[in-house]
Scaffold this motif. Sequence first.
Motif, short mmCIF file in Angstrom:
data_model
loop_
_atom_site.label_atom_id
_atom_site.label_comp_id
_atom_site.label_asym_id
_atom_site.label_seq_id
_atom_site.Cartn_x
_atom_site.Cartn_y
_atom_site.Cartn_z
N LYS A 553 -42.56 -10.60 -14.15
CA LYS A 553 -41.60 -10.40 -15.25
C LYS A 553 -42.26 -10.93 -16.52
O LYS A 553 -42.95 -11.95 -16.47
CB LYS A 553 -40.31 -11.17 -14.98
N PRO A 554 -42.03 -10.27 -17.65
CA PRO A 554 -42.69 -10.73 -18.88
C PRO A 554 -42.22 -12.12 -19.29
O PRO A 554 -41.13 -12.54 -18.93
CB PRO A 554 -42.28 -9.68 -19.92
N GLY A 555 -43.09 -12.81 -20.05
CA GLY A 555 -42.69 -14.10 -20.61
C GLY A 555 -43.29 -15.28 -19.88
O GLY A 555 -43.87 -15.14 -18.80
N ILE A 556 -43.17 -16.47 -20.51
CA ILE A 556 -43.76 -17.68 -19.93
C ILE A 556 -42.69 -18.74 -19.68
O ILE A 556 -42.99 -19.93 -19.57
CB ILE A 556 -44.89 -18.23 -20.82
N ALA A 557 -41.43 -18.31 -19.59
CA ALA A 557 -40.34 -19.27 -19.41
C ALA A 557 -40.60 -20.17 -18.21
O ALA A 557 -40.97 -19.68 -17.15
CB ALA A 557 -39.02 -18.53 -19.24
N THR A 558 -40.40 -21.45 -18.39
CA THR A 558 -40.51 -22.53 -17.39
C THR A 558 -41.95 -22.77 -16.91
O THR A 558 -42.17 -23.58 -16.02
CB THR A 558 -39.59 -22.35 -16.16
N ARG A 559 -42.94 -22.06 -17.48
CA ARG A 559 -44.34 -22.28 -17.06
C ARG A 559 -44.86 -23.60 -17.64
O ARG A 559 -44.43 -24.02 -18.72
CB ARG A 559 -45.22 -21.13 -17.54
N LYS A 560 -45.82 -24.19 -16.94
CA LYS A 560 -46.39 -25.46 -17.40
C LYS A 560 -47.75 -25.21 -18.05
O LYS A 560 -48.64 -24.64 -17.41
CB LYS A 560 -46.58 -26.39 -16.21
N ILE A 561 -47.89 -25.66 -19.29
CA ILE A 561 -49.14 -25.45 -20.01
C ILE A 561 -49.76 -26.81 -20.35
O ILE A 561 -49.07 -27.70 -20.86
CB ILE A 561 -48.90 -24.65 -21.31
N ASP A 570 -56.73 -32.95 -32.90
CA ASP A 570 -55.98 -32.50 -34.07
C ASP A 570 -54.47 -32.56 -33.77
O ASP A 570 -53.90 -31.63 -33.19
CB ASP A 570 -56.44 -31.06 -34.37
N GLY A 571 -53.85 -33.69 -34.20
CA GLY A 571 -52.43 -33.93 -33.88
C GLY A 571 -51.52 -32.84 -34.42
O GLY A 571 -50.57 -32.43 -33.73
N ALA A 572 -51.81 -32.38 -35.65
CA ALA A 572 -50.92 -31.37 -36.24
C ALA A 572 -50.97 -30.10 -35.40
O ALA A 572 -49.94 -29.46 -35.13
CB ALA A 572 -51.37 -31.07 -37.67
N MET A 573 -52.18 -29.74 -34.97
CA MET A 573 -52.35 -28.53 -34.15
C MET A 573 -51.63 -28.69 -32.80
O MET A 573 -50.96 -27.77 -32.33
CB MET A 573 -53.85 -28.27 -33.95
N ILE A 574 -51.78 -29.88 -32.22
CA ILE A 574 -51.13 -30.13 -30.92
C ILE A 574 -49.62 -29.95 -31.07
O ILE A 574 -48.96 -29.28 -30.26
CB ILE A 574 -51.46 -31.55 -30.39
N ARG A 575 -49.06 -30.52 -32.14
CA ARG A 575 -47.61 -30.42 -32.36
C ARG A 575 -47.19 -28.97 -32.56
O ARG A 575 -46.20 -28.51 -32.00
CB ARG A 575 -47.20 -31.26 -33.58
N GLN A 576 -47.99 -28.25 -33.33
CA GLN A 576 -47.65 -26.84 -33.60
C GLN A 576 -47.68 -26.01 -32.30
O GLN A 576 -46.77 -25.24 -32.03
CB GLN A 576 -48.64 -26.26 -34.61
N LEU A 577 -48.74 -26.24 -31.53
CA LEU A 577 -48.86 -25.47 -30.28
C LEU A 577 -47.71 -25.80 -29.34
O LEU A 577 -47.10 -24.92 -28.73
CB LEU A 577 -50.19 -25.80 -29.58
N LYS A 583 -40.91 -22.97 -27.68
CA LYS A 583 -40.05 -21.91 -28.21
C LYS A 583 -40.03 -20.73 -27.24
O LYS A 583 -39.02 -20.05 -27.07
CB LYS A 583 -40.57 -21.45 -29.59
N ALA A 584 -41.16 -20.49 -26.60
CA ALA A 584 -41.24 -19.38 -25.64
C ALA A 584 -40.69 -19.79 -24.27
O ALA A 584 -40.77 -19.02 -23.31
CB ALA A 584 -42.69 -18.91 -25.51
N GLY A 585 -40.16 -21.01 -24.18
CA GLY A 585 -39.51 -21.43 -22.93
C GLY A 585 -40.42 -22.17 -21.97
O GLY A 585 -39.99 -22.56 -20.89
#
Length: 708
Positions: A553-561, A570-577, A583-585
């Motif tokens: 099924k499409p999407g990454i909901a509940t996946r662990k990254i 790069d703290g700012a980048m880490i926060r943004q990512l 946001k994508a779940g």
Amino acid sequence: MPHRKPPHNPQPAPADPKSQQLDTFRSHPQGEALRTNQGVKISDNQNTLRAGPRGPSLLEDFIMREKITHFDHERIPERIVHARGSAAHGVFQVYESQAELTRAAFLQDPAKTTPVYVRFSTVQGPRGSADTVRDIRGFATKFYTEEGNFDLVGNNVPVFFIQDAIKFPDFVHAVKPEAPDEMPTGGTAHDTFWDFVSLVPESAHTVIWAMSDRAIPRSLRMMEGFGVHTFRLINAHGKARFIKWHWRPVLGSYSFVWDEAQKIAGKDPDFHRRDLWEAIERGDFPEFELGVQVIEEADEHKFGFDLLDPTKLVPEEQVPVKLIGKMTLNRNPDNFFAQTEQVAFHPGHIVPGIDFTNDPLLQGRLFSYTDTQISRLGGPNFHEIPINRPLCPFHNNQRDAMHRQTIAVGQASYEPNSVSEGWPKETKPEAGGFESYQERMEGAKIRVRSDSFADHFSQATMFYRSMSEPEQAHIVSAYSFELGKVTKPEIRERVVNEILANIDADLAARVAKALGMPAPKPGSKAGNAGSAGKAGNAQPPASPALSLLNRVKPGIATRKIALLSAPGGDGAMIRQLRDEFEKAGAKALLVAPTFEAIDGLVPDATIAGMPSVMFDAVFVPGGEQAAQTLAKSGDARHFVSEAFKHLKALGAVDTGRLLLSAAQLPDPADGVAHGDVADVANVLRAFIDAAGQHRIWSRAAQAESVSA
Ligand code: HDE
């Protein structure tokens, strides 16, 4: 007074009637005195009563004796099969009235919710065995309906190893750890399992499911469930139809790759249990849709196999699965022993509107499950244990026995009686009393297997030929791994020559090659024990619905990254990512060599504590100093190489790319997204896309060259 334990779940637990019923039994001793079981307050829980500070202990110490005696009896026998399990509470709701199909009350009204308790399990291993072993998974659901408990006691594959219950003890003895040395734990890779299945060709279809990716599910939240047997649904007019039950995970179905599953069994043997528990605690409630395949009675004999044969499935292409409702698992258990260990499922727990068929495996199960609870739970009153109690009232004239809790009031313990005006009384079927489906029966009293059960290979062939190329390769590797652990050459040869050769010549030849055996000659005949094994006359067409690749099924909901970084990252980048992934779940965790803060962010885990097999995808943000540290670290290089090898999505921006090149990962490679800081939006999009595919199968050949 028992106090209510604060729910584990940060979300407010829905006040379902089962939870309210359980409140009566919950004990939460906050602010309470420590007492004996007789209610006496205890003044010293540290020292046994003794004759002088250095003297012998005294037998009269009723406090110590009560405590130790209770402890001595803390364990109950584990389940003979399905001993290792994890469970959750939830609710079920039908999408629209199923009155045309069944009179079952819980399938009538979409506004009504029915509480459920679901236990997932492995089959072979003991209670403490690892979660991610290759095995069939149990998927047992107890619906606490207003008309009594309905248990759907299924598995995550739609077929079973044997056709007749009388073979179950033989099968289980063969699959369980071997008698002399109690090995292996949690696996089928041993002589007695393969000896049995090579002599019982009716097992061929289920064995190939067990050798497929279905037997190493990524998550209990991401696997299908099946009732296996054909059941009946009966509507209020008495019209019956045959049905097959299905559970469909809303997230789709995914599996591990074998190397990953094996590593997780060591790195986190509780992986599936933890994954289920944490998802519910986070509010990512697992959802499963309930489906039925409906077959009119007139069509019973139209399939070329027998609907009563539990080694056969009904291809979805022939009879579509109609989705009729949804189950949401929204609450973790309060106490593992009280609920998950003591829950007692039984395929014979049915309600009006549902009935059995003559499947000889099901018929035997109808006897077995009560019988096993009597020894496991210590007597016939297991229905009084809180997790097993129906929500509707239950009164009858059964009395006494071990551990009785009900205090039956009055003289009458028999029926008919006049002393209590005949109560409790029977209920007519029209008013909701259970009535068995009136199936016409005639026949001689014989021990035979119907000829219509004799084709053992056609559906195994259909399964193999319905798989994608990578899935077929996994099946070949699984047979090769398992048979590689079989010590007796004649067993290996029988599997290849008499089972696999009858399923598919290419499968047999590939496994034979891996074992260093000659490929079987075409036309080998199957051996036989119990019923005549024969190849089917007409080969069924492939069933694409069986391939897991068609279940994504499409999407990454509940996946662990994993966001892999190090001090100087790069703290700012880490926060943004992290924000983008969440946001994508998905759940993004910052992983680093140590817990030292990175630009004010404390890592969630260390590389040693949470290796790459714990994640679905890996992203490496930038930061010059972090990049240098990671590139020099063998553990960090291994982290990304292993993810690459396990065909997971990888991403890197800016200097984060240094780690991918230090690990000597092929570039370009499918499912690996990287770029400059300016390019981060594109990289993110490509990475999320790749992670949504779960595995990058097209990378398989490149992955072989990477060592991890
Ligand atoms: Fe079971 N099975 N089984 N089984 N089974 C048990 O019951 C049995 C079968 C399944 O989470 C036992 O309470 C016989 C098929 C699940 O508590 C036992 C036969 C299917 C669970 C038993 C079968 C299942 C069990 C062990 C062949 C899928 C775990 C402890 C005639 C449709 C339930 C217990 C839980 C558990 C007997 C075959 C599913 C010994 C005799 C087919 C999910 O009674």
